[in-house]
Design a protein around this motif. Sequence first.
Motif, PDB file in Angstrom:
ATOM      1  N   THR A   1       0.905  -1.173  -0.081  1.00  0.00           N
ATOM      2  CA  THR A   1       0.139   0.111   0.146  1.00  0.00           C
ATOM      3  C   THR A   1       0.780   1.083  -0.006  1.00  0.00           C
TER       4      THR A   1
ATOM      5  N   CYS B   1       0.814   5.251   0.333  1.00  0.00           N
ATOM      6  CA  CYS B   1       0.165   6.557   0.749  1.00  0.00           C
ATOM      7  C   CYS B   1       0.861   7.827   0.603  1.00  0.00           C
TER       8      CYS B   1
ATOM      9  N   CYS C   1      -4.469   6.699  -0.967  1.00  0.00           N
ATOM     10  CA  CYS C   1      -3.569   5.440  -0.829  1.00  0.00           C
ATOM     11  C   CYS C   1      -3.911   4.387  -1.941  1.00  0.00           C
TER      12      CYS C   1
ATOM     13  N   ASN D   1      -6.712  -0.914  -4.995  1.00  0.00           N
ATOM     14  CA  ASN D   1      -7.554  -0.455  -4.199  1.00  0.00           C
ATOM     15  C   ASN D   1      -7.319   1.076  -3.642  1.00  0.00           C
TER      16      ASN D   1
ATOM     17  N   THR E   1      -8.189   4.159  -1.313  1.00  0.00           N
ATOM     18  CA  THR E   1      -8.800   4.819  -0.109  1.00  0.00           C
ATOM     19  C   THR E   1      -8.376   6.082   0.303  1.00  0.00           C
TER      20      THR E   1
ATOM     21  N   GLU F   1     -15.789   9.556   3.115  1.00  0.00           N
ATOM     22  CA  GLU F   1     -16.756   9.041   2.039  1.00  0.00           C
ATOM     23  C   GLU F   1     -16.477  10.033   1.007  1.00  0.00           C
TER      24      GLU F   1
ATOM     25  N   TRP G   1     -13.666   8.877  -6.210  1.00  0.00           N
ATOM     26  CA  TRP G   1     -12.250   9.058  -6.588  1.00  0.00           C
ATOM     27  C   TRP G   1     -12.034   8.564  -8.082  1.00  0.00           C
TER      28      TRP G   1
ATOM     29  N   LEU H   1     -15.663   5.958  -2.737  1.00  0.00           N
ATOM     30  CA  LEU H   1     -14.505   5.519  -1.770  1.00  0.00           C
ATOM     31  C   LEU H   1     -15.249   4.504  -0.654  1.00  0.00           C
ATOM     32  N   PRO H   2     -14.444   3.789  -0.182  1.00  0.00           N
ATOM     33  CA  PRO H   2     -13.336   3.125  -0.797  1.00  0.00           C
ATOM     34  C   PRO H   2     -13.573   2.130  -1.911  1.00  0.00           C
TER      35      PRO H   2
ATOM     36  N   SER I   1     -11.965   0.040  -6.085  1.00  0.00           N
ATOM     37  CA  SER I   1     -11.106  -0.777  -6.475  1.00  0.00           C
ATOM     38  C   SER I   1     -11.369  -0.681  -8.105  1.00  0.00           C
TER      39      SER I   1
END
Length: 283
Positions: A40, A42, A61, A70, A72, A91, A94, A108-109, A111
């Motif tokens: 991950t 970020c 991230c 994914n 987030t 919330e 993206w 959000l979140p 993928s």
Amino acid sequence: MPTRSTPLRILAGAALLPLALVTPACAQSAAAPAPETPATLCTLAGTLRGAHGEQADVSLCADTGSPRFNITAPATCRIGRTRVRYACRTEGTWKVARSGKTVGSGNLPGSGLYPGPGTYDVSATVRVRSAPAGVDLKGTVSAAVALTAPKAKATHSVTVDKSVLRRNATTTVTYTIRRDSTDGDGNARLGMIGQAGTGLQISTADKRCVNPLVGRYPSKTRLAHSLDCTVTELQPGHPETLKVSFTVGAKCSTVVSKLGYWVPKGQDMFTGNMLAGPTLTCR
């Protein structure tokens, strides 16, 4: 009393001797780099501020685990210089773009398919709220994220011999499912679904397929605009084919499909992958 430096020179020479001996061997055959493991990444993407000292530092991230990644947007909330530990709820939506072209978007979140290594512009329109209450901020944040994990080779694929359905007609489409890797097993499940309320009917004589049930037991009602097919003998060099009929009335309907399959990891719970299949359009 003066300090003697002779031992240091001896140790340094001793250390350099084996290094000189092994250097040519290393130069002759460099070790191959280890494959990059999923991780991950970020980065701080922006700070939202309110009129009464509220503040939320929002990060973006990206999980670079192939074949999906994914997105987030974790946040850290505070009000002024308070020492209260706030939990933050983030919330929103993206979007990921590369060279100005959008390669993924969602809530959000969320993928999407991992697009491969490169530098991506990640942005999010977010609402951040704290618990206990006190921070409630909205705004847009963005950051550039450099992804380095290689894109995994596709292990499965789904193709069709026709991609366009016709109004007031029945079109038979052959789906071909391929498995190009020896990893996993021969099981796969192809699902397809049209738009509700259009009158679309999906049918087949293949016993491996069924229109799914809807409603509570003992309801026998089946979804006419959806079909699920399970294949069990999918092997490299041995694709499976499914002949499916689509009956379209006066209203057009697109049809989307997904393929689910197992990947190796024994009895680990989350070992399945989903692959987007062809989309059939209608004219």
